[in-house]
Design a protein around this motif. Structure first.
Motif, PDB file in Angstrom:
ATOM      1  N   THR A   1     -59.882  18.909  63.138  1.00  0.00           N
ATOM      2  CA  THR A   1     -59.838  17.458  63.270  1.00  0.00           C
ATOM      3  C   THR A   1     -60.097  16.853  61.909  1.00  0.00           C
ATOM      4  OG1 THR A   1     -60.649  17.546  65.532  1.00  0.00           O
ATOM      5  CG2 THR A   1     -60.863  15.452  64.370  1.00  0.00           C
ATOM      6  N   ILE A   2     -59.259  15.912  61.507  1.00  0.00           N
ATOM      7  CA  ILE A   2     -59.398  15.318  60.181  1.00  0.00           C
ATOM      8  C   ILE A   2     -59.917  13.895  60.338  1.00  0.00           C
ATOM      9  CG2 ILE A   2     -58.180  14.703  58.064  1.00  0.00           C
ATOM     10  CD1 ILE A   2     -56.200  16.899  58.652  1.00  0.00           C
ATOM     11  N   PRO A   3     -61.191  13.681  60.140  1.00  0.00           N
ATOM     12  CA  PRO A   3     -61.763  12.354  60.390  1.00  0.00           C
ATOM     13  C   PRO A   3     -61.299  11.293  59.404  1.00  0.00           C
ATOM     14  CG  PRO A   3     -63.391  13.804  59.405  1.00  0.00           C
ATOM     15  CD  PRO A   3     -62.218  14.660  59.719  1.00  0.00           C
ATOM     16  N   SER A   4     -60.764  11.706  58.240  1.00  0.00           N
ATOM     17  CA  SER A   4     -60.342  10.709  57.262  1.00  0.00           C
ATOM     18  C   SER A   4     -59.094   9.955  57.697  1.00  0.00           C
ATOM     19  CB  SER A   4     -60.077  11.384  55.905  1.00  0.00           C
ATOM     20  OG  SER A   4     -61.263  11.947  55.400  1.00  0.00           O
ATOM     21  N   ILE A   5     -58.328  10.533  58.629  1.00  0.00           N
ATOM     22  CA  ILE A   5     -57.139   9.857  59.130  1.00  0.00           C
ATOM     23  C   ILE A   5     -57.503   9.123  60.420  1.00  0.00           C
ATOM     24  CG2 ILE A   5     -54.802  10.146  60.029  1.00  0.00           C
ATOM     25  CD1 ILE A   5     -54.474  12.546  58.234  1.00  0.00           C
ATOM     26  N   LYS A   6     -57.360   7.830  60.395  1.00  0.00           N
ATOM     27  CA  LYS A   6     -57.703   7.018  61.560  1.00  0.00           C
ATOM     28  C   LYS A   6     -56.699   7.232  62.679  1.00  0.00           C
ATOM     29  CE  LYS A   6     -58.839   2.238  62.785  1.00  0.00           C
ATOM     30  NZ  LYS A   6     -58.989   0.858  62.252  1.00  0.00           N
ATOM     31  N   SER A   7     -55.396   7.283  62.317  1.00  0.00           N
ATOM     32  CA  SER A   7     -54.349   7.498  63.323  1.00  0.00           C
ATOM     33  C   SER A   7     -53.068   7.873  62.608  1.00  0.00           C
ATOM     34  CB  SER A   7     -54.131   6.240  64.171  1.00  0.00           C
ATOM     35  OG  SER A   7     -53.633   5.178  63.370  1.00  0.00           O
ATOM     36  N   TYR A   8     -52.157   8.473  63.361  1.00  0.00           N
ATOM     37  CA  TYR A   8     -50.816   8.721  62.843  1.00  0.00           C
ATOM     38  C   TYR A   8     -49.835   8.651  64.008  1.00  0.00           C
ATOM     39  CZ  TYR A   8     -51.379  13.530  64.593  1.00  0.00           C
ATOM     40  OH  TYR A   8     -51.576  14.620  65.385  1.00  0.00           O
ATOM     41  N   SER A   9     -48.632   8.176  63.717  1.00  0.00           N
ATOM     42  CA  SER A   9     -47.637   8.018  64.780  1.00  0.00           C
ATOM     43  C   SER A   9     -46.256   7.875  64.169  1.00  0.00           C
ATOM     44  CB  SER A   9     -47.951   6.774  65.635  1.00  0.00           C
ATOM     45  OG  SER A   9     -47.931   5.602  64.836  1.00  0.00           O
ATOM     46  N   TYR A  10     -45.253   8.061  65.028  1.00  0.00           N
ATOM     47  CA  TYR A  10     -43.882   7.869  64.584  1.00  0.00           C
ATOM     48  C   TYR A  10     -43.604   6.392  64.297  1.00  0.00           C
ATOM     49  CZ  TYR A  10     -41.700  12.433  65.557  1.00  0.00           C
ATOM     50  OH  TYR A  10     -41.309  13.741  65.525  1.00  0.00           O
ATOM     51  N   PHE A  11     -42.878   6.136  63.257  1.00  0.00           N
ATOM     52  CA  PHE A  11     -42.190   4.867  63.046  1.00  0.00           C
ATOM     53  C   PHE A  11     -40.900   5.165  62.298  1.00  0.00           C
ATOM     54  CE2 PHE A  11     -40.598   1.596  60.311  1.00  0.00           C
ATOM     55  CZ  PHE A  11     -40.357   0.608  61.238  1.00  0.00           C
ATOM     56  N   PRO A  12     -39.772   4.704  62.806  1.00  0.00           N
ATOM     57  CA  PRO A  12     -39.603   4.122  64.142  1.00  0.00           C
ATOM     58  C   PRO A  12     -39.638   5.204  65.218  1.00  0.00           C
ATOM     59  CG  PRO A  12     -37.494   4.269  63.031  1.00  0.00           C
ATOM     60  CD  PRO A  12     -38.518   4.738  62.033  1.00  0.00           C
ATOM     61  N   ASP A  13     -39.524   4.780  66.457  1.00  0.00           N
ATOM     62  CA  ASP A  13     -39.606   5.726  67.568  1.00  0.00           C
ATOM     63  C   ASP A  13     -38.365   6.625  67.619  1.00  0.00           C
ATOM     64  OD1 ASP A  13     -42.052   4.739  68.398  1.00  0.00           O
ATOM     65  OD2 ASP A  13     -41.132   3.179  69.642  1.00  0.00           O
ATOM     66  N   PRO A  14     -38.499   7.812  68.272  1.00  0.00           N
ATOM     67  CA  PRO A  14     -37.321   8.675  68.479  1.00  0.00           C
ATOM     68  C   PRO A  14     -36.254   7.908  69.258  1.00  0.00           C
ATOM     69  CG  PRO A  14     -39.349   9.862  68.894  1.00  0.00           C
ATOM     70  CD  PRO A  14     -39.730   8.404  68.743  1.00  0.00           C
ATOM     71  N   PRO A  15     -34.991   8.406  69.333  1.00  0.00           N
ATOM     72  CA  PRO A  15     -34.614   9.812  69.197  1.00  0.00           C
ATOM     73  C   PRO A  15     -34.606  10.316  67.749  1.00  0.00           C
ATOM     74  CG  PRO A  15     -32.675   8.460  69.556  1.00  0.00           C
ATOM     75  CD  PRO A  15     -33.852   7.559  69.742  1.00  0.00           C
ATOM     76  N   ILE A  16     -34.583  11.643  67.625  1.00  0.00           N
ATOM     77  CA  ILE A  16     -34.610  12.314  66.335  1.00  0.00           C
ATOM     78  C   ILE A  16     -33.198  12.743  65.961  1.00  0.00           C
ATOM     79  CG2 ILE A  16     -35.443  14.348  65.089  1.00  0.00           C
ATOM     80  CD1 ILE A  16     -37.915  14.223  66.953  1.00  0.00           C
ATOM     81  N   ARG A  17     -32.789  12.428  64.753  1.00  0.00           N
ATOM     82  CA  ARG A  17     -31.479  12.855  64.268  1.00  0.00           C
ATOM     83  C   ARG A  17     -31.519  14.335  63.930  1.00  0.00           C
ATOM     84  NH1 ARG A  17     -29.006   9.439  59.541  1.00  0.00           N
ATOM     85  NH2 ARG A  17     -27.143  10.565  60.203  1.00  0.00           N
TER      86      ARG A  17
END
Length: 495
Positions: free
Chosen positions: A295-311
């Motif tokens: 667990t990496i506490p230095s990262i508050k959150s991570y997420s896709y932008f923009p949302d899938p679909p994936i090319r």
């Protein structure tokens, strides 16, 4: 092996044999440079220097070697060279065999003024005219301009080998397994025989183009990632609540991987409050974060932008742009952004503003190349990527652009697949009005001097430089970028 310990340099990659055809006495430097670049890009050079002396005038032997090669390179200078029994020069004989064998051909010709000045023979003039009329992807270079051939040759070879890999062209591989499914046989038995994991492995195997790119210029990409985090680690991880978008691209995947390695080590000794928010549109970067061991506490959150679909093939998400139709480059140069595309681009920009809704926001970006004759304005090879890049630059976030020195030149192939993202005037205004910096690697002193002249003398950017062996790492930033990011570099070197 843990996923985050994986070294991209371990990836097997397809190699191509490259036959170099030219006269030798007048093109010694060009041939030496071509061999060095072919070898450095992990391909296989073939040419007269490695033939036995008895074979050099054996026309059938030369034809056979051309047929065995994957790519044919013609370098045409001021001489015709020796003549075969057929009456052709050996260079012309090899060229005709490459055409007959339907080999990919890259032709490099000295520029017209240099050619005429050399008072060429009629036979050489006819051969040169034939190459031009055959409409191959021929490139003209100035033999008196240092590094002109090297830069254009490297760019052409990179583009051609990338195309061949995309089109599944036959090549050479190490005896170890090449495809991802076979190379993962070392996984535990329960995983390698699971139908669920088999689906995942097959999905990853579709990203062959991305895997190939991550295996190019690996040393430069490692150096860039270390250089970036040496400069920005404290500011991005500890000082402020930053929101950072990591755009899909092989160099930026390396930067994300380096961040995870840094934070894994830090988490053993300290547990800083999570402040950094990460947004990504690369499936590989997402997996690097998802599968990290700690667990990496230095990262508050991570997420896709923009949302899938994936090319597929590129392994990236483009959100609202997935519904945009392709526009040929020729049409784009005439009409610009299509009205039907503007609504999708605006939706993407609106989503970006919601994600990076902070003064402390940054986008990490890369381009296919920078067009020297258009004020180093950037270009890409797809219409959707134009829309994506324009959205990023319309956002007020700080921009960090990553590029190796070979990208800072004119496109060496025809312009059919080239999409300029901005006009020269638009790009000039962006450099003046937006917070932006460039992190560039180059092995060549002349390229370094050209970039310093453009950014420091012409645009008043500040330069910070590090040298690692023969590799120059250049950091150019404008005043708006330094004010926004809060990082200033003192004592930079212009020697």
């Amino acid at each position: 092996m843990r996923f985050h310990d994986f070294d991209y340099r371990d990836l097997p990659r397809k190699k191509f044999s490259v036959f170099v055809s030219s006269t030798i006495p007048d093109l010694v430097d060009e041939r030496r440079s071509a061999y060095e670049i072919i070898s450095r890009t992990q391909n296989i050079p073939i040419g007269m220097e490695i033939f036995h002396a008895t074979h050099l005038k054996n026309g059938e032997y030369l034809r056979e070697k051309v047929r065995e090669a994957d790519i044919f390179v013609l370098i045409l200078g001021r001489r015709s060279g020796g003549t075969a029994s057929s009456g052709e020069s050996y260079t012309e004989l090899e060229y005709e065999e490459a055409k007959k064998s339907e080999k990919p051909i890259l032709a490099f010709l000295i520029d017209g003024d240099s050619f005429k000045y050399s008072e060429p023979t009629e036979r050489l003039e006819n051969f040169r005219e034939k190459v031009i009329e055959d409409d191959w992807s021929h490139v003209q270079y100035d033999p008196d301009k240092k590094d002109d051939f090297n830069i254009k040759f490297q760019h052409s070879l990179y583009s051609e080998t990338s195309r061949l890999i995309r089109e599944a062209y036959p090549g050479w591989v190490r005896s170890e397994p090449y495809d991802l499914a076979r190379s993962l046989k070392t996984l535990p038995h329960q995983i390698s025989n699971s139908p669920i994991f088999d689906d995942l492995i097959q999905a990853l195997s579709k990203l062959e183009l991305l895997a190939e790119r991550t295996n190019r210029d690996v040393d430069e990409k490692f150096a860039i990632s270390e250089f970036f985090w040496d400069k920005y680690e404290t500011e991005l991880l500890l000082n402020s609540d930053w929101k950072v978008f990591f755009e899909a691209g092989s160099t930026i995947d390396f930067i994300l991987k380096k961040l995870v390695n840094i934070l894994d080590k830090k988490s053993q000794f300290q547990r800083p409050v999570g402040r950094l928010q990460i947004f990504i549109n690369s499936v590989i970067s997402k997996l690097i974060l998802d599968l990290r061991e700690k667990t990496i506490p230095s990262i508050k959150s991570y997420s896709y932008f923009p949302d899938p679909p994936i090319r597929e093939r590129y392994g990236k998400t483009i959100g609202p742009l997935s519904n945009v139709g392709d526009v040929p480059a020729v049409q784009y140069r005439k009409t610009g952004i299509q009205d039907a595309s503007k609504k999708s681009q605006q939706r993407l920009l609106t989503e970006l503003r919601k994600k990076l809704n902070s003064d402390k926001s940054m986008c990490l970006i890369s381009f296919t190349g920078m067009f020297e004759n258009h004020g180093y304005a950037p270009f890409v090879r797809s219409y959707k990527n134009v829309l994506f890049k324009r959205s990023l630059f319309e956002h007020p976030s700080a921009k960090v652009v990553f590029a190796d020195g070979a990208k800072w030149s004119n496109p060496t192939r025809n312009l059919d697949g080239i999409y300029m993202i901005f006009s020269e005037a638009e790009w000039r205004n962006l450099l003046a009005d937006h917070p932006i910096c460039f992190i560039v690697t180059t092995y060549r002193t002349p390229r370094r001097a050209d970039l310093i002249e453009f950014f420091v003398d012409g645009k008043k950017f500040q330069l910070f430089e590090e040298v690692k062996g023969n590799l120059h790492l250049l950091h150019f930033s404008n005043q708006k970028f330094r004010e926004k990011v809060g990082v200033d570099f003192k004592g930079y070197n212009l020697d």
